[in-house]
Design an enzyme around this catalytic site. Structure first.
Site, PDB file in Angstrom:
ATOM      1  N   ASP A   1       0.830  -1.198   0.000  1.00  0.00           N
ATOM      2  CA  ASP A   1       0.000   0.000   0.000  1.00  0.00           C
ATOM      3  C   ASP A   1       0.869   1.254   0.000  1.00  0.00           C
ATOM      4  O   ASP A   1       2.107   1.175   0.084  1.00  0.00           O
ATOM      5  CB  ASP A   1      -0.927  -0.055   1.239  1.00  0.00           C
ATOM      6  CG  ASP A   1      -2.310   0.496   0.951  1.00  0.00           C
ATOM      7  OD1 ASP A   1      -2.438   1.339   0.061  1.00  0.00           O
ATOM      8  OD2 ASP A   1      -3.262   0.085   1.650  1.00  0.00           O
TER       9      ASP A   1
ATOM     10  N   GLU B   1      -1.311   1.868  -5.030  1.00  0.00           N
ATOM     11  CA  GLU B   1      -1.242   3.331  -4.846  1.00  0.00           C
ATOM     12  C   GLU B   1      -2.467   3.992  -5.478  1.00  0.00           C
ATOM     13  O   GLU B   1      -2.467   5.169  -5.749  1.00  0.00           O
ATOM     14  CB  GLU B   1       0.106   3.920  -5.276  1.00  0.00           C
ATOM     15  CG  GLU B   1       0.503   3.729  -6.709  1.00  0.00           C
ATOM     16  CD  GLU B   1      -0.287   4.611  -7.666  1.00  0.00           C
ATOM     17  OE1 GLU B   1      -1.219   4.061  -8.284  1.00  0.00           O
ATOM     18  OE2 GLU B   1       0.010   5.813  -7.779  1.00  0.00           O
ATOM     19  N   TRP B   2      -3.500   3.183  -5.712  1.00  0.00           N
ATOM     20  CA  TRP B   2      -4.855   3.618  -6.085  1.00  0.00           C
ATOM     21  C   TRP B   2      -4.927   4.312  -7.454  1.00  0.00           C
ATOM     22  O   TRP B   2      -5.809   5.120  -7.704  1.00  0.00           O
ATOM     23  CB  TRP B   2      -5.457   4.517  -4.991  1.00  0.00           C
ATOM     24  CG  TRP B   2      -5.057   4.111  -3.622  1.00  0.00           C
ATOM     25  CD1 TRP B   2      -5.421   2.967  -2.972  1.00  0.00           C
ATOM     26  CD2 TRP B   2      -4.159   4.807  -2.740  1.00  0.00           C
ATOM     27  NE1 TRP B   2      -4.814   2.907  -1.748  1.00  0.00           N
ATOM     28  CE2 TRP B   2      -4.035   4.023  -1.580  1.00  0.00           C
ATOM     29  CE3 TRP B   2      -3.462   6.004  -2.826  1.00  0.00           C
ATOM     30  CZ2 TRP B   2      -3.231   4.401  -0.509  1.00  0.00           C
ATOM     31  CZ3 TRP B   2      -2.659   6.393  -1.758  1.00  0.00           C
ATOM     32  CH2 TRP B   2      -2.561   5.591  -0.629  1.00  0.00           C
ATOM     33  N   GLY B   3      -3.958   3.995  -8.330  1.00  0.00           N
ATOM     34  CA  GLY B   3      -4.017   4.554  -9.683  1.00  0.00           C
ATOM     35  C   GLY B   3      -3.711   6.039  -9.753  1.00  0.00           C
ATOM     36  O   GLY B   3      -3.970   6.677 -10.778  1.00  0.00           O
TER      37      GLY B   3
ATOM     38  N   ASP C   1     -10.569   2.920  -3.040  1.00  0.00           N
ATOM     39  CA  ASP C   1     -11.289   1.729  -2.545  1.00  0.00           C
ATOM     40  C   ASP C   1     -12.732   1.669  -3.036  1.00  0.00           C
ATOM     41  O   ASP C   1     -13.446   2.667  -3.005  1.00  0.00           O
ATOM     42  CB  ASP C   1     -11.307   1.730  -1.009  1.00  0.00           C
ATOM     43  CG  ASP C   1      -9.917   1.654  -0.422  1.00  0.00           C
ATOM     44  OD1 ASP C   1      -8.924   1.687  -1.188  1.00  0.00           O
ATOM     45  OD2 ASP C   1      -9.810   1.571   0.809  1.00  0.00           O
TER      46      ASP C   1
END
Ligand code: GLA
Length: 402
Positions: A145, A180-182, A203
């Site tokens: 993460d 890293e959530w794009g 998320d």
């Protein structure tokens, strides 16, 4: 001389060859976050693993227990990561062994900063030591993460590469999943850092669509809006990860229930399964598999939709149409068939009709509806009534060339 050069080349390439062979199809399993949050334990996860065996989920391909945030108990006096002794009283190695005995694999979680998103001990500056610890425990997969880390892309590249190199140097094949959530277009660089998959969005919450101004409150459709554009980056050993399945959560309290995640309908959950499979996404279930209703089982255990997700060609469907009412996806499959997905985005049932030629399929096809199991032969067009928020998926086999 030449012979030695070839030998040296082969020896040097060996670890990289094996790394490339990892995650040849999108990983599948149960991920602890959406249901348990940080309230996890060896006991609960073993119950989940047993339920997955008993319900046929392991046989269907859901063969991982992915431990998310909250397992950590800090570091020992030699700086080795240790699990929380109350949650994993026998230690992590014993837990991993007990999951391996059930013919399943284990994923673990850390973060490229001093602390994880939920505030537990993470891996920055301890990458080599932690990768070795994970390998010694027998871990098969690491979700890495990016909370509490700087925003710039250079630092992210350095930090993901440092852990990627550490995993390669460990004596175990550990699938590496970046999270890293794009936010820094990881699809362009994170496989060079060693990752086999990467989250493309924030998320997922347990809902169809975000109705607020908060970009972080994503529902199924908000994730599709981003992930569907990224098909060119997916393939065996490198997958777009649009986050976990919320199928069967029905608005459960907890992380996926935050930010308006009050649940979706079974039609919408079936659509998530269809769209994730068309997009060759990792399939991480998060519902309580110890207590699944029939609708949830029917969605998660449909072997025809799973075969589309897990197809060895590894193509993510191309989104060919995205208008006010319809999204239409085309996914080529390894045996020459095509999976076609049609989502009705509107708020009422609609008739869908389209010539297959318009999707680039010029021949005549036999169709198989993977949800209703209806078969039709010698088609040159698709025609059906599709409910609001439903995604129909057909498998088409060519019966006659153009
Ligand atoms: C981030 C990730 C989630 C989950 C939590 C754990 O929000 O995106 O998937 O791992 O951290 O704290």
């Amino acid at each position: 001389m030449k012979k030695y050069a070839v030998l040296i080349l082969l020896v040097c390439q060996a670890p990289f060859l094996s790394a490339q062979d990892m995650a040849e199809t999108p990983p599948m399993g149960f991920m602890s976050w959406n249901y348990f949050g940080t309230d996890i334990s060896a006991e609960k996860l073993i119950e989940i693993a047993d339920a997955m065996g008993a319900t046929g989920m392991v046989d269907a391909g859901y063969d991982h227990i992915f431990i998310d945030d909250g397992w950590q108990g800090g570091r020992d006096n030699k700086n080795n990561l240790i699990p929380d002794p109350d949650k994993f009283p026998e230690g992590m190695k014993a837990f991993v062994d007990s999951i391996h005995k059930r013919d399943m694999k284990v994923g673990i979680y850390s973060d490229a900063a001093p602390l994880t998103c939920a505030g537990f001990t993470a891996s920055l500056h301890f990458e080599k030591q932690d990768a070795k610890t994970f390998a010694d425990w027998g871990i098969d997969y690491l979700k890495y993460d990016y909370c509490h880390a700087p925003e710039d892309v250079e630092t992210a590249q350095t930090r993901y590469t440092t852990m990627g190199d550490a995993l390669k140097e460990s004596d175990r094949d550990i699938v590496y999943a970046a999270c890293e959530w794009g936010q820094r277009d990881p699809w362009k660089w994170v496989s060079d850092a060693g990752a086999q998959l990467w989250r493309t969005t924030y998320d997922v919450r347990d809902k169809w669509k975000n109705k607020s101004d908060d970009d972080n409150a994503m529902g199924i459709m908000d994730i599709v809006a981003i992930n569907a554009e990224l098909d060119e980056y997916a393939g065996p050993g490198h997958w777009n990860d649009p986050d976990m399945l919320v199928v069967g959560l029905y608005g459960k309290d907890g992380p996926s229930g935050d930010l308006g995640g009050t649940g979706a309908t079974d039609v919408e959950y079936q659509s998530q399964m269809s769209l994730w499979s068309l997009m060759a996404a990792p399939l991480m279930v998060t519902n309580d598999v110890r207590d699944m209703n029939d609708a949830t089982k029917r969605i998660l255990l449909n072997e025809d939709i799973l075969a589309i997700d897990q197809d060895s060609l590894g193509k993510q469907a191309k989104r060919k149409i995205n208008d006010d009412t319809w999204m239409v996806f085309v996914k080529p499959l390894s045996d020459g068939d095509y999976a076609i997905g049609v989502l009705n985005k509107s708020d009422k049932g609609q008739k869908f009709k389209m010539k297959l030629k318009g999707l680039g399929l010029a021949g005549t096809y036999n169709s198989f509806d993977v949800w209703s199991k209806a078969e039709k032969s010698k088609l040159q067009k698709l025609k059906d009534t599709i409910a609001s928020h439903e995604t129909k998926v057909w498998r088409l086999s060519e019966s006659q060339k153009p």
